[in-house]
Every structure is written in structure tokens, then in C-alpha cells.
Design a protein around this motif. Structure first.
Motif, PDB file in Angstrom:
ATOM      1  N   PHE A   1      -1.385 -58.351  -3.140  1.00 45.25           N
ATOM      2  CA  PHE A   1      -2.578 -57.550  -3.418  1.00 45.25           C
ATOM      3  C   PHE A   1      -3.772 -58.111  -2.657  1.00 45.25           C
ATOM      4  O   PHE A   1      -4.083 -59.301  -2.733  1.00 45.25           O
ATOM      5  N   GLY A   2      -4.449 -57.230  -1.910  1.00 45.92           N
ATOM      6  CA  GLY A   2      -5.677 -57.586  -1.210  1.00 45.92           C
ATOM      7  C   GLY A   2      -6.870 -56.981  -1.914  1.00 45.92           C
ATOM      8  O   GLY A   2      -6.832 -55.813  -2.319  1.00 45.92           O
ATOM      9  N   PHE A   3      -7.964 -57.762  -2.020  1.00 42.21           N
ATOM     10  CA  PHE A   3      -9.077 -57.341  -2.880  1.00 42.21           C
ATOM     11  C   PHE A   3     -10.419 -57.690  -2.245  1.00 42.21           C
ATOM     12  O   PHE A   3     -10.667 -58.831  -1.845  1.00 42.21           O
ATOM     13  N   GLY A   4     -11.302 -56.669  -2.162  1.00 41.65           N
ATOM     14  CA  GLY A   4     -12.668 -56.884  -1.720  1.00 41.65           C
ATOM     15  C   GLY A   4     -13.653 -56.664  -2.847  1.00 41.65           C
ATOM     16  O   GLY A   4     -13.292 -56.189  -3.931  1.00 41.65           O
TER      17      GLY A   4
ATOM     18  N   SER B   1      14.293 -54.261  -8.547  1.00 40.43           N
ATOM     19  CA  SER B   1      13.661 -53.391  -9.535  1.00 40.43           C
ATOM     20  C   SER B   1      12.156 -53.596  -9.505  1.00 40.43           C
ATOM     21  O   SER B   1      11.678 -54.723  -9.650  1.00 40.43           O
ATOM     22  N   TYR B   2      11.414 -52.499  -9.295  1.00 41.58           N
ATOM     23  CA  TYR B   2       9.952 -52.527  -9.257  1.00 41.58           C
ATOM     24  C   TYR B   2       9.427 -51.670 -10.413  1.00 41.58           C
ATOM     25  O   TYR B   2       9.737 -50.480 -10.504  1.00 41.58           O
ATOM     26  N   THR B   3       8.609 -52.266 -11.272  1.00 45.56           N
ATOM     27  CA  THR B   3       8.031 -51.537 -12.398  1.00 45.56           C
ATOM     28  C   THR B   3       6.535 -51.783 -12.452  1.00 45.56           C
ATOM     29  O   THR B   3       6.091 -52.943 -12.362  1.00 45.56           O
ATOM     30  N   SER B   4       5.764 -50.731 -12.599  1.00 48.23           N
ATOM     31  CA  SER B   4       4.308 -50.872 -12.655  1.00 48.23           C
ATOM     32  C   SER B   4       3.713 -49.691 -13.398  1.00 48.23           C
ATOM     33  O   SER B   4       4.397 -48.712 -13.712  1.00 48.23           O
ATOM     34  N   VAL B   5       2.402 -49.765 -13.640  1.00 50.27           N
ATOM     35  CA  VAL B   5       1.701 -48.716 -14.384  1.00 50.27           C
ATOM     36  C   VAL B   5       0.811 -47.867 -13.481  1.00 50.27           C
ATOM     37  O   VAL B   5       0.863 -46.646 -13.516  1.00 50.27           O
ATOM     38  N   HIS B   6       0.001 -48.486 -12.622  1.00 49.56           N
ATOM     39  CA  HIS B   6      -1.040 -47.731 -11.911  1.00 49.56           C
ATOM     40  C   HIS B   6      -1.426 -48.493 -10.640  1.00 49.56           C
ATOM     41  O   HIS B   6      -1.481 -49.717 -10.639  1.00 49.56           O
ATOM     42  N   TYR B   7      -1.726 -47.756  -9.565  1.00 48.50           N
ATOM     43  CA  TYR B   7      -2.196 -48.345  -8.315  1.00 48.50           C
ATOM     44  C   TYR B   7      -1.205 -49.393  -7.799  1.00 48.50           C
ATOM     45  O   TYR B   7      -1.505 -50.596  -7.776  1.00 48.50           O
ATOM     46  N   SER B   8      -0.051 -48.951  -7.346  1.00 47.01           N
ATOM     47  CA  SER B   8       0.980 -49.942  -7.043  1.00 47.01           C
ATOM     48  C   SER B   8       2.022 -49.384  -6.079  1.00 47.01           C
ATOM     49  O   SER B   8       2.035 -48.200  -5.747  1.00 47.01           O
ATOM     50  N   GLN B   9       2.903 -50.287  -5.638  1.00 46.96           N
ATOM     51  CA  GLN B   9       4.082 -49.934  -4.841  1.00 46.96           C
ATOM     52  C   GLN B   9       3.704 -49.176  -3.569  1.00 46.96           C
ATOM     53  O   GLN B   9       4.118 -48.041  -3.353  1.00 46.96           O
ATOM     54  N   GLY B  10       2.912 -49.842  -2.735  1.00 44.82           N
ATOM     55  CA  GLY B  10       2.435 -49.214  -1.514  1.00 44.82           C
ATOM     56  C   GLY B  10       1.279 -48.286  -1.765  1.00 44.82           C
ATOM     57  O   GLY B  10       1.330 -47.102  -1.401  1.00 44.82           O
ATOM     58  N   ALA B  11       0.207 -48.820  -2.378  1.00 49.62           N
ATOM     59  CA  ALA B  11      -0.963 -48.009  -2.732  1.00 49.62           C
ATOM     60  C   ALA B  11      -2.223 -48.603  -2.120  1.00 49.62           C
ATOM     61  O   ALA B  11      -2.506 -49.785  -2.298  1.00 49.62           O
ATOM     62  N   GLY B  12      -2.966 -47.772  -1.415  1.00 51.90           N
ATOM     63  CA  GLY B  12      -4.296 -48.137  -0.952  1.00 51.90           C
ATOM     64  C   GLY B  12      -5.327 -47.461  -1.827  1.00 51.90           C
ATOM     65  O   GLY B  12      -5.240 -46.248  -2.071  1.00 51.90           O
ATOM     66  N   VAL B  13      -6.314 -48.219  -2.305  1.00 52.39           N
ATOM     67  CA  VAL B  13      -7.291 -47.701  -3.257  1.00 52.39           C
ATOM     68  C   VAL B  13      -8.701 -48.018  -2.751  1.00 52.39           C
ATOM     69  O   VAL B  13      -9.044 -49.179  -2.550  1.00 52.39           O
ATOM     70  N   HIS B  14      -9.493 -47.003  -2.532  1.00 46.67           N
ATOM     71  CA  HIS B  14     -10.893 -47.159  -2.111  1.00 46.67           C
ATOM     72  C   HIS B  14     -10.996 -47.942  -0.793  1.00 46.67           C
ATOM     73  O   HIS B  14     -11.279 -49.136  -0.771  1.00 46.67           O
ATOM     74  N   LEU B  15     -10.741 -47.225   0.306  1.00 47.08           N
ATOM     75  CA  LEU B  15     -10.964 -47.748   1.648  1.00 47.08           C
ATOM     76  C   LEU B  15     -10.198 -49.047   1.907  1.00 47.08           C
ATOM     77  O   LEU B  15     -10.775 -50.089   2.228  1.00 47.08           O
TER      78      LEU B  15
ATOM     79  N   ARG C   1      -4.771 -55.303 -16.293  1.00 46.36           N
ATOM     80  CA  ARG C   1      -4.877 -55.533 -14.853  1.00 46.36           C
ATOM     81  C   ARG C   1      -3.923 -56.643 -14.435  1.00 46.36           C
ATOM     82  O   ARG C   1      -3.766 -57.634 -15.127  1.00 46.36           O
ATOM     83  N   SER C   2      -3.336 -56.465 -13.260  1.00 48.26           N
ATOM     84  CA  SER C   2      -2.477 -57.489 -12.670  1.00 48.26           C
ATOM     85  C   SER C   2      -3.075 -58.025 -11.371  1.00 48.26           C
ATOM     86  O   SER C   2      -3.203 -59.220 -11.187  1.00 48.26           O
ATOM     87  N   MET C   3      -3.368 -57.129 -10.443  1.00 44.09           N
ATOM     88  CA  MET C   3      -3.945 -57.498  -9.153  1.00 44.09           C
ATOM     89  C   MET C   3      -3.141 -58.622  -8.503  1.00 44.09           C
ATOM     90  O   MET C   3      -3.673 -59.658  -8.111  1.00 44.09           O
ATOM     91  N   SER C   4      -1.862 -58.384  -8.378  1.00 44.28           N
ATOM     92  CA  SER C   4      -0.928 -59.429  -7.961  1.00 44.28           C
ATOM     93  C   SER C   4       0.230 -58.823  -7.177  1.00 44.28           C
ATOM     94  O   SER C   4       0.301 -57.617  -6.975  1.00 44.28           O
ATOM     95  N   GLN C   5       1.115 -59.707  -6.721  1.00 42.71           N
ATOM     96  CA  GLN C   5       2.346 -59.318  -6.046  1.00 42.71           C
ATOM     97  C   GLN C   5       2.069 -58.581  -4.740  1.00 42.71           C
ATOM     98  O   GLN C   5       2.486 -57.453  -4.532  1.00 42.71           O
TER      99      GLN C   5
ATOM    100  N   TYR D   1      -2.664 -52.370 -10.498  1.00 42.00           N
ATOM    101  CA  TYR D   1      -2.903 -52.980  -9.193  1.00 42.00           C
ATOM    102  C   TYR D   1      -1.843 -54.041  -8.889  1.00 42.00           C
ATOM    103  O   TYR D   1      -1.845 -55.121  -9.469  1.00 42.00           O
ATOM    104  N   GLY D   2      -0.962 -53.703  -7.947  1.00 45.16           N
ATOM    105  CA  GLY D   2       0.014 -54.699  -7.544  1.00 45.16           C
ATOM    106  C   GLY D   2       1.146 -54.115  -6.721  1.00 45.16           C
ATOM    107  O   GLY D   2       1.219 -52.909  -6.459  1.00 45.16           O
ATOM    108  N   GLN D   3       2.033 -55.021  -6.277  1.00 48.44           N
ATOM    109  CA  GLN D   3       3.245 -54.650  -5.557  1.00 48.44           C
ATOM    110  C   GLN D   3       2.929 -53.915  -4.253  1.00 48.44           C
ATOM    111  O   GLN D   3       3.309 -52.766  -4.052  1.00 48.44           O
ATOM    112  N   GLY D   4       2.216 -54.626  -3.370  1.00 48.03           N
ATOM    113  CA  GLY D   4       1.838 -54.039  -2.094  1.00 48.03           C
ATOM    114  C   GLY D   4       0.714 -53.043  -2.233  1.00 48.03           C
ATOM    115  O   GLY D   4       0.844 -51.874  -1.853  1.00 48.03           O
TER     116      GLY D   4
END
Length: 650
Positions: free
Chosen positions: A456-459, A506-520, A450-454, A485-488
Motif C-alpha cells: 500500500f502506497g499512501f500520500g 486466497s485474497y480477502t478484503s472489504v474495500h479499496y483493495s486488490q489492485g485499486a487506485g484511490v484518489h489520484l 482500516r488496514s492500509m497494508s499489504q 485499503y490494501g493488497q496492491g
């Protein structure tokens, strides 16, 4: 340097991201689905509103076209963060639903300046130049006003409320690879400061939650407290920086405990001890709430500019005028961090190193923490909730220039959670941002973190909406690396935004990233210029919305390269909305699963999602049958894509 203008800022103008032609093409894509822009506001809020829900997030989910419009406003206010941060700070406060009416930074500046002309027996008799005396007076007045508004902000907090926040709030962002964090983490900060066991147990047994106690804080008073400290320290820095070499040579010198090397002054005030360090290479071994260092390659081995209610000063600052400095503290809370307090670290020049644990480098819980570095090639590293992280408050890390490196494990580099905002603002330079590599994302992955950075908004799911995370980089060829989780990106009624204004990035990530909204929630990545590379291994990514969420990626120009397995590049999943827009350039697109990428949607809960893909100019390459140069397509429930070869100057 003065970080405020004394005249009103002009009204925000609609920027390039919201230009008329882009809206027209988006409308065209929707028309192929028998929809219009009002359909983008389909219901995305099955969860009942909670007291922490931000109007901004609700507005974006109801009207997703407001996302790039708000992004334009962020650009307007933060493009000049190094010369006028105060206006951007008030803009951020409004986005957090803080009532800012009547707060005028220019008026605060005039009050602070006026204080330096008044008599002060404690200061007037000091054998120091007039500039130094004026600076000290401005600091003392600002600290006093900051302390007054801070205590007013906490008026509604009982003794038990404050104790619960001190006991439990610091554990929120402490992580472990164990399945269940041990209960012994509760109260760990109190134990560090020698609090007795009975007191800690008393607070642990209270039937009060962190969110219940934090909700009682008067956020407008907290804003005023932080503004007085920020503006006062910034004004005083101008006085100290105006000293010439002859004046510095004639300053008095002395020794003091817990500091290696001479100091110019130690002054005990009603708010704590003020230390003015010499131009030699000082080493600060003990905690001082207020520090001004004139120069030298200094080492700060104690948590300067750190505010913790009851155990350290509630208001704290440090100013270092010059030198290649090292800030190194191995415990939590350091260097522009706060817990029920306000703090400000200002480093004016030099190639500096910042090392901390968690809660460092512009971080806050129930407070405000600033770290501003004005020049140099700097290095920032730590664990979690740092480098611009805020929960029930605001954390800001601002670096004006230099080829800087930012490294963190989690919750960093523009991380905002409940009733909070975290901002990392970088002015110029070829920068490197890295987040992850420490805490596994189990059970989904056994080898990814998990990164949850760069940005990242979190509830807190369920029942507690999140905040605002912003990473803003003005120029340079930058490298962004995150895991999950990261990168907008964002999670649970929150907003995360990464904006890069110039450079081949250069943007590199694994999952939920680069302009991603997850769960409302709402995630947004905006890149204004340069030939960029985007690699998002798994979606939602690159304009992907999952589970009633909205994700947007908008790239203005350049010959760009995009790679994503799926659920990306304009994909709506599980009743989400994904929008991908590339306005110009000869671009290349790679997607391993074409039905899940480049303008597609999936069916769930008896109805569909929406995915929109727009490539608005250039001769483009697609390696799958998902899209095609100079063509129009629809797929899934409900997705549409448009690729056109419009000349950039049309």
C-alpha cells in the motif's frame, strides 16, 4: 551469506505481464470504445505537483501500460532478493528518485574486505580466532562508514529541525479510535527517554513541519550509510558462521550486566558497545547497539538493532546465527527500526517469534531499517508502521523461507508513504498475512477497520505525494486478509503493489483493495500462477480506479474465482481507470451489481471513466449479466469487456 553480486546485473527484460498478445487484446477492447492506448493517459493530475511527487507515479498515470512493465522489473530484481538484495535496493532507490550514480556495491564490498586485513590494535590483541577478528574489523569499519555518511546526510538539518523530527515524526502513524488524537502524543518518544519538559515544549513551538525538515535530508548519503551497514554486517556474518565446533568450544566466556548467560566478548568502541553472545540461551535485558550471538534459543527483551538519533545509537545492528529466538519489546521502535538512523537485524536460522508495538520489524522514519530472517517458521506481530514500512526513508522485512505468519493492525506489510518505500519480501512457504481489526474506518463504517497494508502506497492529502509500498511473495499457498485499503492499493499520488509468483492463493478484503487506485494514485495486484480466490466485498477492487486514479489486477494462470459487489473487475469510477486481465484458466466471476463491474465506467464531472475487462482463455462462468463467456460487450462511460476461449498454448 553475501547479498550482492560483484558484476553488473543484466538489463531488465520485458516479462510476461507485458506480452504482445495482451497488449493487442487491450487495444481491441479500446477500439470498441473508439479509443487507443494513448487515451489511457487521460489527464489525472489536477492537483499541482509538490516537492515529494515521484516521477514513477507521474509516469504510470500518464502511461498506465508502464504499470505492468515496472512490475516486471520488480520481479526481475526481487526474485533473487535472498542472494542479491543490493541490486534490488538500488533499483528501489532509483524509483524514489534518489541519484545512485557512482554507487557500486561491489566496490563497497571490496573496501570492507580490505579493512579486515589491516592492523587494528583494539582487535588484534583479542584472544579470539582470526575469523572472529576479521569479522569484528569488518563490522567496525562498516559502522564507521555508515555513521560518517549518516551524519553527512543530516548536515543540512538544524538543531531545531532534528528536534522537531524527534518530537513530531513518531506521532504520524500512531492511531486511536478517538475522533481527534490528543496533542499529548507530540513528544511522547522524548518523554520516554527522559527529555525535560522545557525542551519538548521548545520543539513543539517551532514553526517547522515534519515534511519541511525531512525534505532537507540528503537521501543519497542516507542510501550510502545503509549500504555500508547492510553489506558490512552481511560479510561479517560469513566470518562468524565459518567457525567450527572446536573453535567455538575454545572461545573465552564471561558474564556482563544486562545479559543473562555467558558472553564471549564485550568491546567498547568509539561508536558504542559490541557484545558477542555465547551458544547458551541468552536473555538480553538492556540495550546494546551492536550484537552478535553465536547460538542458542535467545530472548531479546530490549530493542536490539534499533537506531534513534540522540537517544540510542544512530547506527545499530544485531546478528543471531542460530536458535529458536524470541524478540519481544512492548514499546515503539524495535528490531530493525530507525528514526534518523540506520539499523539491521539479521537472524540466520531457527523458528523465531517477533513481537513489537509500532515502528518495528523493518521500519523507518527519516532513516533505513532492515530485518532479514534467513530460515525457519517465523511469526511477526505488532501494531503499526512495521513489517516493511518506510516514510522519508526505507523499511524492509525479508523472510527467505518457511510457513510464516504476519499480523499487524495498520500501515504494514509493504507500506510506503512520503518520500519512502516499504517492502515485505517473502521467499517461500505457505504464509498468512493479516492486517486490520483495530482502528475503525469512521465515518464510512462503524464495524469495519482500516488496514492500509499489504503493498500500500499512501500520500497526505492534500499537497504531499506518497511513496511506494511493495509486498512480494515468491512461492507458496498464501492467505491475504485485509479490511479497508490494501493488497496492491494506493491513495494520493502513491504506488502500491502486491506480487505473488506461485501457489494457490486466497485474497480477502472489504474495500479499496486488490489492485485499486484511490484518489489520484496507482494500485497493482499481480499473481503469476495458481488457482486463486479473490473476495473484495466493496470496490474499488480487483482492477478498480476511483477519482483520477488507476487500478490494475493481472492474473497469469489458474482456475480462479472472483467476487466483488461492484466498482471492480475492470471498472473506472469518477474519472478513474480500472484494468482487469485474466490470461488463462477456467474462471468464475460473481458481481452483485453488474453495471459496476466487468468492464464498465461511470460519468462524473461532465465526462467519463475507463474500465477494461479481459479474460483471454478458458471456459468461464458469470453469475450476472455483466459478462458472458466467449463474447464482447461495452457498457457505461466508458467500459469494454472481452472473453475469449483461446487455447492457452496459442
Amino acid at each position: 551469506m553475501l547479498f550482492v553480486t560483484l558484476v553488473s546485473a543484466p538489463a531488465f527484460a520485458k516479462g510476461a505481464a507485458c506480452d504482445e498478445y495482451t497488449i493487442e487484446r487491450l487495444e481491441d477492447a479500446l477500439e470498441y470504445l473508439n479509443m487507443d492506448t494513448t487515451d489511457l493517459g487521460f489527464y489525472k493530475g489536477w492537483d499541482n505537483p509538490d516537492p515529494f511527487r515521484l516521477q514513477l507515479v507521474d509516469s504510470m498515470m500518464r502511461n498506465p501500460l508502464y504499470i505492468p512493465e515496472f512490475g516486471d522489473e520488480v520481479i526481475e530484481v526481487f526474485s533473487s532478493f535472498d542472494t542479491n538484495f543490493a541490486d534490488g535496493y538500488l533499483f528501489l532507490a532509483k524509483a524514489l528518485d534518489i541519484k545512485t550514480r557512482g554507487i557500486k556495491p561491489g566496490r563497497i564490498v571490496r573496501r570492507i574486505r580490505s579493512s579486515s586485513r589491516k592492523k587494528n590494535v583494539l582487535v588484534d590483541t583479542l584472544p579470539l580466532p582470526g575469523k572472529v577478528k576479521r569479522g569484528i574489523k569488518e563490522l567496525l569499519f562498516s559502522v564507521g562508514q555508515s555513521a560518517y555518511y549518516l551524519e553527512s546526510a543530516f548536515d543540512s538539518l538544524s538543531y531545531e529541525d532534528r528536534g522537531v523530527l524527534l518530537c513530531d515524526a513518531p506521532t504520524i502513524w500512531l492511531e486511536t479510535n478517538e475522533e481527534e488524537p490528543p496533542d499529548t502524543l507530540r513528544g511522547y518518544l522524548l518523554r520516554r527517554f527522559g527529555e525535560d519538559k522545557d525542551t519538548i515544549e521548545y520543539f513543539k513551538e517551532r514553526d517547522i513541519t515534519v515534511r519541511e525538515a525531512a525534505y532537507k535530508i540528503d537521501r543519497k548519503k542516507l542510501l550510502l550509510s545503509s549500504l555500508y551497514l547492510f553489506l558490512g554486517v552481511s560479510l561479517a556474518e560469513e566470518q562468524f558462521s565459518a567457525l567450527d565446533s572446536l573453535e567455538i568450544a575454545h572461545l573465552p566466556r564471561m558474564e556482563t550486566d544486562s545479559i543473562v548467560g555467558d558472553v564471549i566478548l564485550t568491546l567498547d568502541t568509539e561508536y558504542g558497545r559490541l557484545v558477542i553472545g555465547d551458544t547458551v540461551d541468552n536473555r538480553y535485558l538492556g540495550y546494546f547497539p551492536f550484537v552478535v550471538d553465536i547460538g542458542g534459543d535467545d530472548m531479546y527483551l530490549s530493542p536490539v538493532a534499533t537506531a534513534i538519533y540522540r537517544y540510542l545509537s544512530s547506527v545499530s545492528f544485531a546478528v543471531d546465527l542460530s536458535g529458536n529466538d524470541i524478540y519481544d519489546f512492548s514499546d515503539d521502535f524495535s528490531f530493525g527500526s530507525s528514526l534518523l538512523g540506520v539499523s539491521y537485524l539479521l537472524d540466520c536460522s531457527g523458528n523465531d517469534i517477533y513481537r513489537g508495538a509500532s515502528y518495528s520489524q523493518g521500519s523507518s522514519i527519516c532513516g533505513v531499517g532492515f530485518l532479514f530472517d534467513m530460515s525457519g517458521i517465523d511469526s511477526y506481530s505488532g501494531i503499526g508502521s512495521l513489517q516493511g514500512a518506510g516514510t522519508f526513508g526505507v523499511g524492509v522485512l525479508a523472510d527467505f523461507c518457511g510457513n510464516d505468519s504476519y499480523d499487524a493492525a495498520i500501515y504494514a506489510q509493504g507500506f510506503g508513504s512520503v518520500y519512502g518505500a516499504g517492502c515485505l519480501l517473502d521467499g517461500s512457504g505457505n504464509d498468512t498475512y493479516t492486517a486490520g481489526r483495530v482502528y475503525l474506518h469512521k465515518p464510512l463504517y462503524s464495524d469495519r477497520y482500516r488496514s492500509m497494508s499489504q503493498g500500500f502506497g499512501f500520500g497526505w492529502r492534500p499537497g504531499t505525494s506518497g511513496g511506494i509500498g511493495v509486498l512480494f511473495d515468491r512461492s507458496g499457498n498464501d492467505y491475504y486478509t485485509a479490511d479497508i485499503y490494501g493488497q496492491g492499493a494506493s491513495y494520493w499520488f502513491a504506488f502500491g503493489m502486491l506480487t505473488d509468483m506461485d501457489g494457490n492463493d486466497s485474497y480477502t478484503s472489504v474495500h479499496y483493495s486488490q489492485g485499486a487506485g484511490v484518489h489520484l494514485s496507482v494500485g497493482y495486484l499481480y499473481d503469476a500462477a495458481g488457482s486463486d480466490t479473490y473476495v473484495g466485498l466493496h470496490g474499488p477492487a480487483q482492477g478498480g480506479g476511483h477519482d483520477f486514479a488507476v487500478g490494475v489486477l493481472l492474473d497469469e494462470s489458474g482456475d480462479d474465482y472472483y467476487t466483488s459487489d461492484g466498482i471492480g473487475q475492470g471498472y473506472g469510477h469518477a474519472n478513474g481507470l480500472g484494468i482487469f486481465i485474466d490470461k488463462s484458466g477456467n474462471d468464475a466471476y460473481m458481481g452483485r451489481f453488474p453495471k459496476w463491474t466487468q468492464g464498465a465506467g461511470s460519468k462524473a464531472r461532465g465526462y467519463g471513466s475507463v474500465g477494461i475487462f479481459l479474460d483471454m482463455a478458458g471456459n468461464d462462468i458469470y453469475n450476472t449479466d455483466g459478462g458472458k463467456n466467449n463474447s464482447i460487450w461495452t457498457k457505461g462511460f466508458w467500459g469494454a469487456g472481452i472473453d475469449e476461449e483461446r487455447e492457452d498454448d496459442e
